[in-house]
Every structure is written in C-alpha cells, then in structure tokens.
Design a protein around this motif. Structure first.
Motif, PDB file in Angstrom:
ATOM      1  N   THR A  58      -3.735  -7.663  -1.590  1.00 12.28           N
ATOM      2  CA  THR A  58      -4.165  -6.511  -0.786  1.00 12.28           C
ATOM      3  C   THR A  58      -5.638  -6.586  -0.406  1.00 12.28           C
ATOM      4  O   THR A  58      -6.065  -5.942   0.564  1.00 12.28           O
ATOM      5  CB  THR A  58      -3.914  -5.188  -1.542  1.00 12.28           C
ATOM      6  OG1 THR A  58      -4.655  -5.198  -2.773  1.00 12.28           O
ATOM      7  CG2 THR A  58      -2.445  -5.007  -1.853  1.00 12.28           C
ATOM      8  N   TYR A  84      -0.515  -7.125 -11.850  1.00 14.65           N
ATOM      9  CA  TYR A  84      -1.451  -6.257 -11.121  1.00 14.65           C
ATOM     10  C   TYR A  84      -2.472  -7.097 -10.359  1.00 14.65           C
ATOM     11  O   TYR A  84      -2.782  -6.825  -9.187  1.00 14.65           O
ATOM     12  CB  TYR A  84      -2.147  -5.314 -12.094  1.00 14.65           C
ATOM     13  CG  TYR A  84      -3.235  -4.466 -11.457  1.00 14.65           C
ATOM     14  CD1 TYR A  84      -2.923  -3.285 -10.802  1.00 14.65           C
ATOM     15  CD2 TYR A  84      -4.571  -4.871 -11.521  1.00 14.65           C
ATOM     16  CE1 TYR A  84      -3.920  -2.512 -10.214  1.00 14.65           C
ATOM     17  CE2 TYR A  84      -5.575  -4.110 -10.932  1.00 14.65           C
ATOM     18  CZ  TYR A  84      -5.241  -2.938 -10.283  1.00 14.65           C
ATOM     19  OH  TYR A  84      -6.239  -2.194  -9.699  1.00 14.65           O
ATOM     20  N   ASP A  85      -2.995  -8.131 -11.006  1.00 13.02           N
ATOM     21  CA  ASP A  85      -4.014  -8.974 -10.371  1.00 13.02           C
ATOM     22  C   ASP A  85      -3.470  -9.680  -9.129  1.00 13.02           C
ATOM     23  O   ASP A  85      -4.171  -9.774  -8.113  1.00 13.02           O
ATOM     24  CB  ASP A  85      -4.536 -10.009 -11.367  1.00 13.02           C
ATOM     25  CG  ASP A  85      -5.415  -9.383 -12.442  1.00 13.02           C
ATOM     26  OD1 ASP A  85      -5.927  -8.275 -12.203  1.00 13.02           O
ATOM     27  OD2 ASP A  85      -5.568  -9.999 -13.521  1.00 13.02           O
ATOM     28  N   LYS A 113      -3.146  -6.987  -6.292  1.00 12.20           N
ATOM     29  CA  LYS A 113      -4.450  -6.527  -5.814  1.00 12.20           C
ATOM     30  C   LYS A 113      -5.201  -7.626  -5.073  1.00 12.20           C
ATOM     31  O   LYS A 113      -5.940  -7.347  -4.120  1.00 12.20           O
ATOM     32  CB  LYS A 113      -5.296  -6.004  -6.981  1.00 12.20           C
ATOM     33  CG  LYS A 113      -4.793  -4.722  -7.596  1.00 12.20           C
ATOM     34  CD  LYS A 113      -4.596  -3.611  -6.568  1.00 12.20           C
ATOM     35  CE  LYS A 113      -5.879  -3.072  -6.005  1.00 12.20           C
ATOM     36  NZ  LYS A 113      -5.648  -1.887  -5.108  1.00 12.20           N
ATOM     37  N   HIS A 166       0.847  -1.193   0.000  1.00 11.67           N
ATOM     38  CA  HIS A 166       0.000   0.000   0.000  1.00 11.67           C
ATOM     39  C   HIS A 166       0.884   1.245   0.000  1.00 11.67           C
ATOM     40  O   HIS A 166       2.110   1.157   0.119  1.00 11.67           O
ATOM     41  CB  HIS A 166      -0.901   0.016   1.248  1.00 11.67           C
ATOM     42  CG  HIS A 166      -1.876  -1.117   1.324  1.00 11.67           C
ATOM     43  ND1 HIS A 166      -3.115  -1.082   0.729  1.00 11.67           N
ATOM     44  CD2 HIS A 166      -1.781  -2.325   1.934  1.00 11.67           C
ATOM     45  CE1 HIS A 166      -3.758  -2.211   0.971  1.00 11.67           C
ATOM     46  NE2 HIS A 166      -2.972  -2.990   1.701  1.00 11.67           N
ATOM     47  N   TYR A 213      -0.963  -0.455  -7.972  1.00  9.64           N
ATOM     48  CA  TYR A 213      -1.441  -1.401  -6.962  1.00  9.64           C
ATOM     49  C   TYR A 213      -1.426  -0.836  -5.563  1.00  9.64           C
ATOM     50  O   TYR A 213      -2.051  -1.397  -4.654  1.00  9.64           O
ATOM     51  CB  TYR A 213      -0.664  -2.728  -7.033  1.00  9.64           C
ATOM     52  CG  TYR A 213       0.708  -2.764  -6.401  1.00  9.64           C
ATOM     53  CD1 TYR A 213       0.878  -2.864  -5.026  1.00  9.64           C
ATOM     54  CD2 TYR A 213       1.868  -2.743  -7.182  1.00  9.64           C
ATOM     55  CE1 TYR A 213       2.140  -2.920  -4.447  1.00  9.64           C
ATOM     56  CE2 TYR A 213       3.129  -2.811  -6.626  1.00  9.64           C
ATOM     57  CZ  TYR A 213       3.262  -2.887  -5.254  1.00  9.64           C
ATOM     58  OH  TYR A 213       4.509  -2.948  -4.674  1.00  9.64           O
TER      59      TYR A 213
END
Length: 379
Positions: free
Chosen positions: A324, A317-318, A321, A188, A376
């Motif tokens: 997270t 990216y997937d 994410k 984050h 992300y």
C-alpha cells in the motif's frame, strides 16, 4: 574538257546549347543519387545481402496521404463524440466491481467486510467462465451475468471484459468500472478507494512501450495500416475506467477486430490479446486520458510467465503495508537491455500510493487477510 566544278564545303552543324546543359544536369542528379542515397536505403548500394530489402511499410503511402476506409471514418467519428459528449450525472454514483473468474470467488467474505455499510455506492458483477460459482456472501448472490468460456491469451478474455462492461453500463449510476480477478483483494478501506476513483477523470490502464520480444515483438504487420508498430503497447489487463472510457471500449470494433484476427498465442509471435488491446487502443485514441499504470498490484519480480502467488504464510501486516505504500510504478522491457522504467504515480498531479487492490493471493490466505483487514486498510 569539261570544266571542274568548285568543291563545296559542308557547314558543321552546331548542337543547341540547351541539350548539352540538360544532359549535364541529368548526369549530375543520377551520380548524386548513387553516391548519396536516402538513409533508409544507403546499405542497398553497398551490399547485395538481405539488408538491401526495404521493409513492407517503406513501400506504403504515408498515413497522411492514405485514403481512410469507411470503417476508420466511422470509428474516428464515434470515438471523437464519445470523448467530447457530456456524461449523464448521477445523484448516487457507484463503483462497479466486475469479477472475472473461472468459478467461485474464494475471498467473498473479505469483500463483504470491505463493502460493509456501503450500500448504494457499489455494484457487483460476476463472470464465471467455467462453472457456476457457489457464493458464500449474500452480497454476491444473484450477481452472476451470462458468461462464456475464456481461454488465456485469446480474444475471448477481452470478450468477457466487454461483457462485464455492457452489464455494468446498464446501471446509469455506475460511474467507475473496476476489473478484478478471483485472486484479488482490497488494500484500503472502501471510502479511500471510492474517493480515489471518483476524485479523478482519468482511467487507470497500464500502458508502456516494450521494444522486446514480449512487447513490439508480438506486433503483426497484418494490423497495419490501422495500427502502426510504433503505436503498439503492452500492459496488465486489470483496469479501472471511467464511464466514458467504458463506452468507448464497447463501441470499438475497428481495433478490436485487428487483435481478434492477428493477436493470438502460440502463433509465432505469441501475442496475448488482453495484454495489448486496451493499452494500444488508448495509446492511439486518448493517451492523455489514462494513468499508464494499473491500480491492481502484482509482483513480477520472479521473472516467470505468471506473477508471484501469495500463500497464507506470506500474508503479514508488513507485506500488505509495504504494497500500500508503493508510490512509483515500474515497467521492465523484455529486450536484452531489460530497461527499468520507474515513474511516480500522479493522482491529479499529486504523488499518491499507486495501488488499491492486489493479486495473486491463494484461497488459503483468507483467514489471515480477514484478521489483518482492519489494521492494514486503516487510512
């Protein structure tokens, strides 16, 4: 003739009634003890095998009656006062990022991007156990602390953690202390991480009870009576703790000594000190003060001795994410039942994403992480 004397009849002696009653009561008690033994020993009246041997702890006095040692009294007093004393208030509270690494940190450029514009809100400490690190970011230059060799599974790993905490505690502005590895990356933005940690009084220490061979099976009776088997816990070593709890870890010697002496790998129970020391310590002295999960994600789904590693091709990216978005923590026992314990990650009573960091990422994943960082980590 001599007159015969009349024959006397000896009176029959009467037994006191109380003796008869007493003997009857004793007989009833003995018969009852044989027929209805205590539950923990009932098998010993029926079998002559090893099941009749009570455990060592069955013969020991209960903790309520046991006289504590001087060391136990000192420990309880010190820990009690640390948990109740007011902590120094900082006008500029910081997060201490403590890196435990064998050498250079491959993701310094990523951390530099994460920390950009956040001067005065963080501190960096690097414990390099094998070789002096070569730093690629100016933020890490001059942040190495005195380091000693670290062997996986031995108490030297805990010693390194304490060494990092001691150095970080010298700065009174450091209020939260995060242990990170060389393969860790942020998930984050810094603001999100800062507010997540500073917004709670709880420490994030992974802790659960595993009745299997990789949990309670690693317990040693030599730890008793200071550490009971029922208090033995397991968890990942990657913690994030408050200043109060950081101080408590440093001052503890009573429980630390037990793990130093009796928790070692490849000695029958294959005990791993860094997986059990802190979870057990906090379960015993302040169970309500910890989250019972780590804010550092790791994937154990492959069922191996080490968690899954992420290569450059894995970093998408997937993937990031998805990590997270996880808002429940999972623990799996190591016994035959393989019990899955799944609980929500509660932050101040609210369900929130569990993880602020993740590992284990291979060094070649750096470029992909840098490219994806802004997307992300967006809140």
């Amino acid at each position: 003739m001599t007159a015969m004397m009349p024959q006397r009849h000896r009176a029959v002696a009467k037994k006191p009634m109380w003796i008869i009653v007493l003997l009857s009561m004793v007989s009833v008690v003995l018969i009852g003890a044989y027929v209805f033994p205590p539950r923990s020993y009932s098998k010993c009246y029926l079998f002559s095998s090893s099941v009749c041997t009570p455990s060592f702890k069955d013969w020991l006095p209960s903790m309520g009656r046991r006289e504590r040692t001087d060391e136990e009294i000192i420990s309880s007093v010190v820990i009690r006062d640390i948990l109740s004393m007011p902590m120094p208030v900082s006008k500029s509270p910081k997060i201490a990022l403590m890196f435990l690494t064998p050498g250079s940190l491959p993701f310094e450029k990523l951390w530099e991007k994460f920390l950009q514009g956040q001067e005065g809100r963080y501190s960096i400490y690097v414990h390099a156990s094998r070789e002096k690190p070569v730093h690629t970011s100016s933020l890490f230059a001059g942040r190495d602390i005195h380091s000693d060799a670290v062997v996986w599974g031995l108490i030297s790993m805990v010693d390194a953690e304490k060494r990092l905490l001691a150095n970080a505690l010298e700065d009174v502005d450091n209020q939260f202390f995060v242990l990170l590895s060389d393969s860790c990356v942020p998930l984050h933005s810094f603001d999100y991480v800062y507010n997540y940690l500073m917004g709670t009084n709880a420490s994030f220490i992974d802790c659960f009870k595993d009745p299997g061979p990789h949990g309670t099976g690693r317990y040693s009776m030599e730890m008793f009576p200071e550490i009971d088997e029922r208090d033995f816990r397991k968890g990942a070593q990657w913690f994030a703790v408050t200043r109060r709890h950081a101080l408590m870890i440093l001052v503890d010697n009573l429980y630390y000594k037990k793990f130093k002496l009796y928790c070692k790998p490849a000695e029958g129970r294959n005990c791993i000190a860094d997986e059990h020391y802190l979870p057990t310590l906090f379960n015993m002295v302040d169970p309500g003060g910890i989250s019972n999960w780590s804010v550092t994600h790791v994937d154990w789904s492959e069922g191996k001795w080490h968690p899954r590693s992420y290569s450059a091709a894995d970093v998408t990216y997937d993937l990031l994410k998805n990590i997270t978005a996880i808002d429940e923590n999972i623990h799996v026992t190591s016994d035959d039942n393989k019990l899955v314990m799944q609980k929500p990650c509660l932050w101040n009573g609210l369900k929130r994403p569990c993880y602020l960091f993740a590992r284990k990422f291979n060094p070649e994943a750096l470029d992909n992480l840098l490219k994806l960082f802004t997307s992300y980590t967006s809140v």
